[in-house]
Design an enzyme around this catalytic site. Structure first.
Site, short mmCIF file in Angstrom:
data_model
loop_
_atom_site.label_atom_id
_atom_site.label_comp_id
_atom_site.label_asym_id
_atom_site.label_seq_id
_atom_site.Cartn_x
_atom_site.Cartn_y
_atom_site.Cartn_z
CB CYS A 21 -0.92 0.01 1.22
SG CYS A 21 0.00 0.07 2.78
CB CYS A 78 4.57 -0.26 1.83
SG CYS A 78 3.53 -1.52 2.59
CB CYS A 95 47.78 -15.94 -5.72
SG CYS A 95 48.21 -14.18 -5.76
CB CYS A 134 44.71 -12.25 -8.81
SG CYS A 134 46.46 -12.37 -9.19
CG ASP A 194 6.01 -31.77 8.21
OD1 ASP A 194 5.32 -31.46 9.18
OD2 ASP A 194 5.55 -31.98 7.07
CG ASP A 251 6.59 -27.86 6.46
OD1 ASP A 251 5.65 -27.67 7.23
OD2 ASP A 251 6.80 -28.95 5.92
#
Length: 794
Positions: free
Chosen positions: A16, A19, A84, A87, A490, A693
Site C-alpha cells: 500500500c 509502505c 592467487c 588477484c 515434519d 513449511d
C-alpha cells in the site's frame, strides 16, 4: 564537495501507499541521502545521494531491513589471468568501487566473478572494462555457447602454459645439467655467455607473464604472487648479469630459469586440476539432449531442444532422453531418474504422470505434453543452484581472505629482513648468500594454495551433492550443516508417505471382504476426499472392477452417501452413523485400538446396518526408521513435528525410533517451535516439503526440502533433496562433514608450506629451486586433495 548521484531501484513487497511512505522516510534518514521518492504503482524508488557518504549497497541493505526486496541484476564473468588470492581480492575491490555495484564475489578456483549490480548505474560492459583495465581478461557467461567459449578459454590457458613449460624446460635443462655436474666436481660448466643466452629467453619470454602481472598489481596499489616471483627471479638474474660483466663467476642463471620453469609447471597442473573441479556442472549441462521429436500438425519433426514450446506434444522412444519437463498424455514406460535423485531403479510412468527433462526412457514409447522448457526446466534450475553454490563463499573462507590480503607485503618485508640479516650479521659481505636466501623466501611464500583451499573443496562438494540428488544453494549452508545438533522432521510426506492407505478392513456382517471392498470403492469412486481416494486406490490395486454408483452425494466433514447395485451405502464418521440411526457402539473398543495406532477409522453401513470398519493411515516410509537411527548415531537430537493429536503422533514416532515429539502444531506455529529449540542453544535443521513449511524452513539454521524436486521447493529451502526419503538428510550431513574436514586439511597444508617454508628458507636451508618446486606443488596438492571428495561415499 562530491557530486550528487541519483539511482532508481525496483522494489518488491509493497502492499500500500503506507509502505512507500515508510521506505521514503527511512531512506531519507540515511547519512548522505538527499531525497528518496517512491512510485508505488511502478514499484520503484528514486534516491539522490552523496556517493562519498553512502553507497548503493547501504541503500539496498536499508530497504531489505525494512522487510522489502530491492531487485538487482546479476552478471557473471569468466576471468583469465588470476594467479592467487591477491588477484581475486583485487578484482573484488576494484569492481566493488564501481557506482551501482552492490556485491562482487570472485572465485579463484572457478575463475569466475559474480556481480550484483543496479542497471540504472552500471552496465555489464562497464564492469567488464574495469576488470580488463587492471590487467585481467573477462567475458560474460550467460549461454551454452558462452559456456563452450569458457571451456575454450581454459583449454587455451593450459595450451599456453604447456608451450611455455616446454620452451623454458628445453632452455633450462642445460643450465640444470651444468649446475649438477659442477656440484659433483665434474667438468660441466657452460660458457657464462651461453648461460646468459639460455636464461634470458626464459626470464623475459616465459617469465613475461609474471612481470606483466606484477606491474599491473603495483600500478593499482596492491601486490600478488607475480610480485614475489618477478622480484625473486629478477634478483637472481640481474645479480648474475652484473657478476658476468664484472668477470665474477658467481652466476645464478640456472636458479632463475629453473624457478620460472617449475612455477609454470605448477600453474599448468593447477589449470588442469581446476578444470576437473567443475566437472559436475559440465556433466549436468551434458545431460540435456540436443534435439526433441515434436508432433506439429500431422508431422513428426526433429527440432533443437531450445525451440520446444510449452504445450508441444513430444514423442520419446526406448533408450532416448526426455528433452524437457512435461506430463505423459499417451503410453507408459519406466524412466531412469538417477540423474535427478541418485536412485538407480527405474520409475514406472503412465498417462498423467510427470516426467523430467534429461532423464532416460528405458522401455516403452510414450507421448507427453511439454510443461516447462528452457530456463524453467528442473535441470536448468539444478544447474543454476549448483553454479550459485560453487561461486559462493563459505564463512570459513573469510579467514583465508584476510590472511591473503596481508600476506604478500609481509613476505616482501620478511625477505628484505632476511637479506639484510645475512649480508650484515650472519655472513657479513656475502651478497650471493644473502641474495639466494632472499629469493628462496620470496618464492616459498606465494599464497596460491591458501586462496584455493576453500573454493576447490566447495566446488567438488556441491558437485558431488548434485550428482547424488542433494542441491545445496550456497557454501554457507554446506558449512552450517556440519554444525547441526538437532533436526526437526515434519511428519507428513517426510517420515510418512503423505498418501493415506487402507490398512484394515474389518467385516462385522455376513459380507465377505471382497464384497465389502467392491461396494465401498464404487461408493467412493466420485469422492474427492483423500480418505475416499485411499479406498478407491486400494480397490484398484486388489484388481476389482470399479462400478459406477447409481447415486452419489458427499456430506462435507462427515462422509458420503451412495446407491450401489440398488443398496443404500453410508461411509463416514461416528457422527454420520448417529444421525442416520446406525448402531456402532459395540465396536467402540476395536475402533479405539485402531485409532491408538495412528489410524483413521471410517464406518460403513449397508441398508441401515453397520457392515465394516475401514481403517486408513498415512504409512511410514520404509527407509525412515533406518535414517532416524543413522541421524542419532551421528549425534543429532531428532524431533518430529506434526498437527496430529499426541496419541497418533507418539505412535508414528515410536515406529521410527523418535523420542522427542511436538504434536498438535499448526503449520503457522512450526517456525515458533524451531525458534524455541534455537533459544535452548541448539543448532537446528528443519525438514519439510518446502512449500507449507516455508516459515519454519526459513527460521531454521538449515532448511531441507525433501522429495519434491519442484521449483518452489528449491526456492524455499537451503538444501533440496530430490530423493523422497530421509537417507538424503544423512547423506547431506555426511557430505558437509567430509567437505569441511577436507577444507581444514587444505588450509592446514597451505599454511604448513608457508609457516614451515619461510623460516627454513630464511635460515638458508632451502635453495630457490627447491623453494620453487615446493611452491608449485603446494597449489597442486590442495586441488588434488579437494578432488578426493569425488570418490567419497555419502
Amino acid at each position: 564537495m562530491s557530486k550528487q548521484q541519483t539511482t532508481t531501484l525496483k522494489v518488491s513487497g509493497m502492499s500500500c501507499a503506507a509502505c512507500a511512505n515508510r521506505i521514503e522516510k527511512s531512506l531519507a534518514k540515511l547519512d548522505g541521502v538527499d531525497s528518496a521518492a517512491v512510485n508505488f504503482a511502478a514499484e520503484k524508488v528514486t534516491v539522490s545521494f552523496d556517493p562519498a557518504k553512502v553507497q548503493t549497497a547501504a541503500i539496498i541493505e536499508k530497504i531489505e531491513a525494512l522487510g522489502f526486496s530491492a531487485i538487482t541484476d546479476k552478471a557473471e564473468f569468466a576471468i583469465t589471468g588470476m594467479h592467487c588470492a591477491a588477484c581475486s581480492g583485487r578484482i573484488e575491490r576494484v569492481v566493488q568501487k564501481l557506482p551501482g555495484v552492490v556485491q562482487a564475489t570472485v572465485n579463484l578456483a572457478t575463475e569466475k566473478a559474480v556481480v550484483l549490480y543496479n542497471r540504472a548505474e552500471v552496465t555489464p560492459a562497464e564492469i567488464k572494462a574495469a576488470i580488463e583495465k587492471i590487467g585481467f581478461g573477462a567475458h560474460n557467461v550467460a549461454s551454452r555457447a558462452e559456456q563452450d567459449q569458457e571451456q575454450k578459454t581454459r583449454e587455451q590457458e593450459v595450451k599456453k602454459q604447456r608451450f611455455w613449460l616446454i620452451f623454458s624446460a628445453l632452455l633450462s635443462f642445460p643450465l640444470l645439467a651444468a649446475m649438477l655436474l659442477h656440484s659433483a666436481n665434474l667438468t660441466g660448466m657452460l660458457n657464462p655467455y651461453v648461460e646468459l643466452a639460455l636464461a634470458t629467453p626464459v626470464q623475459f619470454g616465459a617469465g613475461w607473464q609474471f612481470y606483466r602481472g606484477a606491474f599491473l598489481a603495483l600500478k593499482n596499489g596492491s601486490s600478488n604472487m607475480d610480485v614475489l616471483v618477478a622480484l625473486g627471479t629478477s634478483a637472481a638474474y640481474f645479480y648474475s648479469v652484473a657478476n658476468l660483466l664484472r668477470g665474477v663467476h658467481e652466476l645464478y642463471f640456472e636458479a632463475s630459469a629453473i624457478l620460472i620453469t617449475l612455477i609454470i609447471f605448477g600453474k599448468m597442473l593447477e589449470a588442469v586440476a581446476k578444470g576437473r573441479t567443475s566437472e559436475a556442472i559440465k556433466k549436468l549441462i551434458g545431460l540435456q539432449p540436443k534435439t526433441a521429436r515434436v508432433v506439429r500438425g500431422e508431422q513428426e519433426l526433429d527440432i533443437l531442444v531450445e525451440e520446444v514450446l510449452a504445450g508441444d506434444i513430444i514423442i520419446v522412444r526406448p533408450g532416448e532422453k526426455i528433452p524437457v519437463d512435461g506430463v505423459i498424455t499417451e503410453g507408459m514406460s519406466a524412466v531412469d531418474e538417477s540423474m535427478l535423485t541418485g536412485e538407480s531403479l527405474p520409475v514406472d510412468k503412465k498417462a498423467g504422470d510427470s516426467v523430467i527433462g534429461a532423464t532416460i526412457n528405458k522401455f516403452g514409447t510414450f507421448k507427453f505434453s511439454a510443461t516447462k522448457v528452457g530456463r524453467d526446466t528442473a535441470l536448468a534450475q539444478i544447474i543454476r543452484v549448483v553454479e550459485a553454490a560453487q561461486g559462493s563463499k563459505a564463512p570459513i573462507q573469510r579467514f583465508a581472505d584476510i590472511v591473503s590480503g596481508y600476506f604478500v607485503p609481509t613476505v616482501v618485508a620478511i625477505a628484505a629482513v632476511t637479506f639484510l640479516a645475512w649480508y650484515f650479521i650472519l655472513d657479513p659481505g656475502n651478497f650471493s648468500r644473502a641474495l639466494i636466501n632472499f629469493t628462496a623466501v620470496m618464492v616459498i611464500a606465494c599464497p596460491c594454495a591458501l586462496g584455493l583451499a576453500t573454493p576447490t573443496s566447495i566446488m567438488v562438494g556441491t558437485g558431488k551433492g548434485a550428482e547424488n540428488g542433494i542441491l545445496i544453494k550456497g557454501a554457507e549452508h554446506l558449512e552450517n550443516t556440519h554444525k547441526l545438533t538437532a533436526i526437526v522432521l515434519d511428519k507428513t510426506g517426510t517420515i510418512t508417505k503423505g498418501e493415506p492407505e487402507v490398512t484394515d478392513i474389518i467385516a462385522v456382517s455376513t459380507m465377505t471382504e471382497a464384497e465389502l471392498l467392491q461396494v465401498a470403492a464404487a461408493a467412493e469412486k466420485n469422492s474427492e476426499h483423500p480418505l475416499g481416494q485411499a479406498v478407491v486406490n486400494y480397490g484398484k490395486n486388489t484388481g476389482i472392477k470399479l462400478e459406477e454408483p447409481e447415486q452419489f452425494a458427499s456430506i462435507p466433514g462427515h462422509g458420503v452417501e451412495a446407491v450401489v447395485k440398488g443398496r443404500q451405502l453410508l461411509i463416514g464418521t461416528r457422527k454420520l452413523m448417529m444421525e442416520r440411526n446406525v448402531a456402532y457402539e459395540e465396536h467402540g473398543e476395536v475402533m479405539n485400538k485402531l485409532e491408538a495406532q495412528g489410524k483413521t477409522v471410517m464406518l460403513m453401513a449397508v441398508d441401515g446396518l453397520l457392515t465394516a470398519l475401514l481403517a486408513v493411515a498415512d504409512t511410514v516410509k520404509e527407509t525412515s526408521a533406518q535414517a532416524v537411527a543413522e541421524l542419532q548415531k551421528m549425534g543429532l537430537e531428532v524431533w518430529m513435528i506434526t498437527g496430529d493429536n499426541e496419541r497418533t503422533a507418539r505412535y508414528i514416532a515410536a515406529q521410527v525410533g523418535i523420542e522427542h515429539v511436538l504434536p498438535e502444531v499448526l503449520p503457522e506455529h512450526k517456525a515458533d517451535k524451531v525458534a524455541a529449540l534455537q533459544r535452548e542453544g541448539k543448532i537446528v535443521a528443519m525438514v519439510g516439503d518446502g512449500i507449507n513449511d516455508a516459515p519454519a524452513l526459513a527460521t531454521a539454521d538449515v532448511g531441507f526440502a525433501i522429495g519434491t524436486g519442484t521449483d518452489i521447493a528449491i526456492e524455499a529451502a537451503d538444501i533440496t533433496l530430490m530423493r523422497g526419503d530421509l537417507n538424503g538428510i544423512v547423506s547431506a550431513i555426511r557430505l558437509s562433514r567430509k567437505t569441511m574436514a577436507n577444507i581444514k586439511q587444505n588450509l592446514f597444508w597451505a599454511l604448513f608450506y608457508n609457516t614451515l617454508g619461510i623460516p627454513v628458507a630464511a635460515a638458508g636451508f632451502l635453495s630457490p629451486v627447491l623453494a620453487g618446486a615446493a611452491m608449485a606443488f603446494s597449489s597442486v596438492s590442495v586441488v588434488t586433495n579437494a578432488l578426493r571428495l569425488k570418490r567419497i561415499k555419502i
